[in-house]
Design a protein around this motif. Structure first.
Motif, PDB file in Angstrom:
ATOM      1  N   PHE A   2      -1.013   5.124   7.169  1.00 16.34           N
ATOM      2  CA  PHE A   2      -1.747   6.388   7.155  1.00 16.34           C
ATOM      3  C   PHE A   2      -3.215   6.191   6.851  1.00 16.34           C
ATOM      4  N   ALA A   3      -3.690   4.906   6.766  1.00 20.69           N
ATOM      5  CA  ALA A   3      -5.069   4.659   6.370  1.00 20.69           C
ATOM      6  C   ALA A   3      -6.044   5.255   7.374  1.00 20.69           C
ATOM      7  N   VAL A   4      -5.704   5.195   8.686  1.00 17.03           N
ATOM      8  CA  VAL A   4      -6.627   5.711   9.700  1.00 17.03           C
ATOM      9  C   VAL A   4      -6.611   7.235   9.721  1.00 17.03           C
ATOM     10  N   SER A   5      -5.428   7.823   9.579  1.00 19.34           N
ATOM     11  CA  SER A   5      -5.313   9.286   9.683  1.00 19.34           C
ATOM     12  C   SER A   5      -5.669   9.991   8.387  1.00 19.34           C
ATOM     13  N   ASN A   6      -5.430   9.342   7.255  1.00 13.15           N
ATOM     14  CA  ASN A   6      -5.682   9.998   5.976  1.00 13.15           C
ATOM     15  C   ASN A   6      -6.424   9.019   5.078  1.00 13.15           C
ATOM     16  N   ALA A   7      -7.754   9.089   5.105  1.00 11.16           N
ATOM     17  CA  ALA A   7      -8.577   8.157   4.322  1.00 11.16           C
ATOM     18  C   ALA A   7      -8.433   8.397   2.836  1.00 11.16           C
ATOM     19  N   GLU A   8      -8.259   9.685   2.440  1.00 10.19           N
ATOM     20  CA  GLU A   8      -8.142   9.976   1.012  1.00 10.19           C
ATOM     21  C   GLU A   8      -6.865   9.374   0.444  1.00 10.19           C
ATOM     22  N   ALA A   9      -5.753   9.466   1.175  1.00  7.27           N
ATOM     23  CA  ALA A   9      -4.504   8.867   0.700  1.00  7.27           C
ATOM     24  C   ALA A   9      -4.617   7.342   0.623  1.00  7.27           C
ATOM     25  N   PHE A  10      -5.305   6.795   1.599  1.00  7.61           N
ATOM     26  CA  PHE A  10      -5.512   5.345   1.593  1.00  7.61           C
ATOM     27  C   PHE A  10      -6.334   4.905   0.385  1.00  7.61           C
ATOM     28  N   THR A  11      -7.389   5.708   0.105  1.00  3.98           N
ATOM     29  CA  THR A  11      -8.231   5.412  -1.057  1.00  3.98           C
ATOM     30  C   THR A  11      -7.443   5.540  -2.346  1.00  3.98           C
ATOM     31  N   GLU A  12      -6.609   6.589  -2.399  1.00  2.00           N
ATOM     32  CA  GLU A  12      -5.781   6.774  -3.593  1.00  2.00           C
ATOM     33  C   GLU A  12      -4.808   5.609  -3.769  1.00  2.00           C
ATOM     34  N   GLN A  13      -4.234   5.162  -2.665  1.00  3.20           N
ATOM     35  CA  GLN A  13      -3.315   4.019  -2.746  1.00  3.20           C
ATOM     36  C   GLN A  13      -4.037   2.755  -3.224  1.00  3.20           C
ATOM     37  N   LEU A  14      -5.258   2.568  -2.714  1.00  2.00           N
ATOM     38  CA  LEU A  14      -6.046   1.409  -3.175  1.00  2.00           C
ATOM     39  C   LEU A  14      -6.337   1.502  -4.662  1.00  2.00           C
ATOM     40  N   SER A  15      -6.647   2.717  -5.147  1.00  2.00           N
ATOM     41  CA  SER A  15      -6.921   2.900  -6.581  1.00  2.00           C
ATOM     42  C   SER A  15      -5.689   2.568  -7.407  1.00  2.00           C
ATOM     43  N   LYS A  16      -4.508   3.017  -6.908  1.00  2.74           N
ATOM     44  CA  LYS A  16      -3.281   2.704  -7.634  1.00  2.74           C
ATOM     45  C   LYS A  16      -3.032   1.195  -7.681  1.00  2.74           C
ATOM     46  N   ASP A  17      -3.239   0.539  -6.523  1.00  2.00           N
ATOM     47  CA  ASP A  17      -3.041  -0.915  -6.499  1.00  2.00           C
ATOM     48  C   ASP A  17      -4.002  -1.619  -7.449  1.00  2.00           C
ATOM     49  N   LEU A  18      -5.257  -1.123  -7.468  1.00  2.00           N
ATOM     50  CA  LEU A  18      -6.246  -1.730  -8.363  1.00  2.00           C
ATOM     51  C   LEU A  18      -5.859  -1.522  -9.814  1.00  2.00           C
TER      52      LEU A  18
END
Length: 252
Positions: free
Chosen positions: A74-90
């Protein structure tokens, strides 16, 4: 020369990040005027500088990014969700790092304790080495004393050998056998064999009396007694020989 309208349009396109303003009552030809050569070179230079600031991703970074994006479809379709997922991973990585640091705290404490024990052991070894140095210094001192004593003993031995050699030489020079003494005192002057024995003993006694001795030896009582013995034997033999000759002369 470009007109004012073109200049405003150029500056707007270059420095405004939002919507470009619309120019009213401005001739479109002025806005489409050709850019001078020197301005083109400046634009190229500035674009080149911006391109130099850009750094391309390495092959490993591209692979990691593609892998992460494949895991997050969903990184291409939903940038905010992708960013949130990256924050969680970090956040998870930060937590893992914190747990790792806290888990290694015991090992660090053990390591520090080992270092402290090593320092104490080093101090003990230094003290022991210092005591060994003191012992070696004492041994060195004793060895020096033994060397000095050994040198003194060697000197004493050399002196003793020299003294023995001198005494042996002195004894051989002053020694008179018992047979010669008997011949000089009681030798038969009437028989040929007796005369030969007395003659040999007299020659030996003469040699002994003519020995040149060191003046220090003449102060020894044994040497003095031996010289007195030679003198007495000489007198006794001379008296006995004189009487024997007188009796011969009278008989003749």
């Amino acid at each position: 020369m470009p007109g004012l309208g073109w200049t405003l349009l150029y500056l707007s396109k270059r420095y405004l990040t939002r919507k470009i303003p619309n120019f009213v009552n401005v001739n479109t030809q002025l806005l489409e005027e050709t850019i001078p050569i020197d301005e083109q070179s400046k634009i190229k230079d500035e674009d080149g500088a911006e391109e130099e600031d850009y750094q391309a991703l390495s092959a490993r970074e591209e692979t990691d990014l593609e892998k992460m994006m494949s895991q997050c479809e969903f990184a291409v379709s939903n940038a905010e969700a992708f960013t949130e997922q990256l924050s969680k991973d970090l956040s998870m990585l930060d937590g893992a790092n914190i747990h790792s640091i806290m888990g290694s705290e015991d090992q660090v404490i053990k390591l520090m304790k080992s270092l402290d024990d090593s320092l104490l052991e080093v101090d003990r070894l230094e003290q022991r080495l210092q005591s060994y140095d003191e012992m070696l210094e004492g041994v060195k001192t004793h060895m020096e004393l033994m060397q000095q004593k050994d040198s003194v003993i060697q000197i004493q031995n050399r002196n003793r050998h020299k003294l023995l050699d001198e005494l042996n030489t002195l004894i051989s020079q002053l020694d008179l056998s018992h047979q010669h003494v008997k011949s000089l005192l009681d030798g038969n002057l009437s028989s040929p064999n007796g005369i030969l024995d007395c003659t040999a003993a007299a020659h030996v006694l003469l040699d002994k009396r003519n020995v040149k001795l060191h003046p220090a030896f003449t102060k020894m009582s044994a040497v003095t007694d031996q010289l007195n013995l030679f003198s007495n034997l000489t007198k006794s033999f001379a008296t006995r020989l004189s009487k024997h000759l007188n009796s011969l002369f009278i008989q003749q």
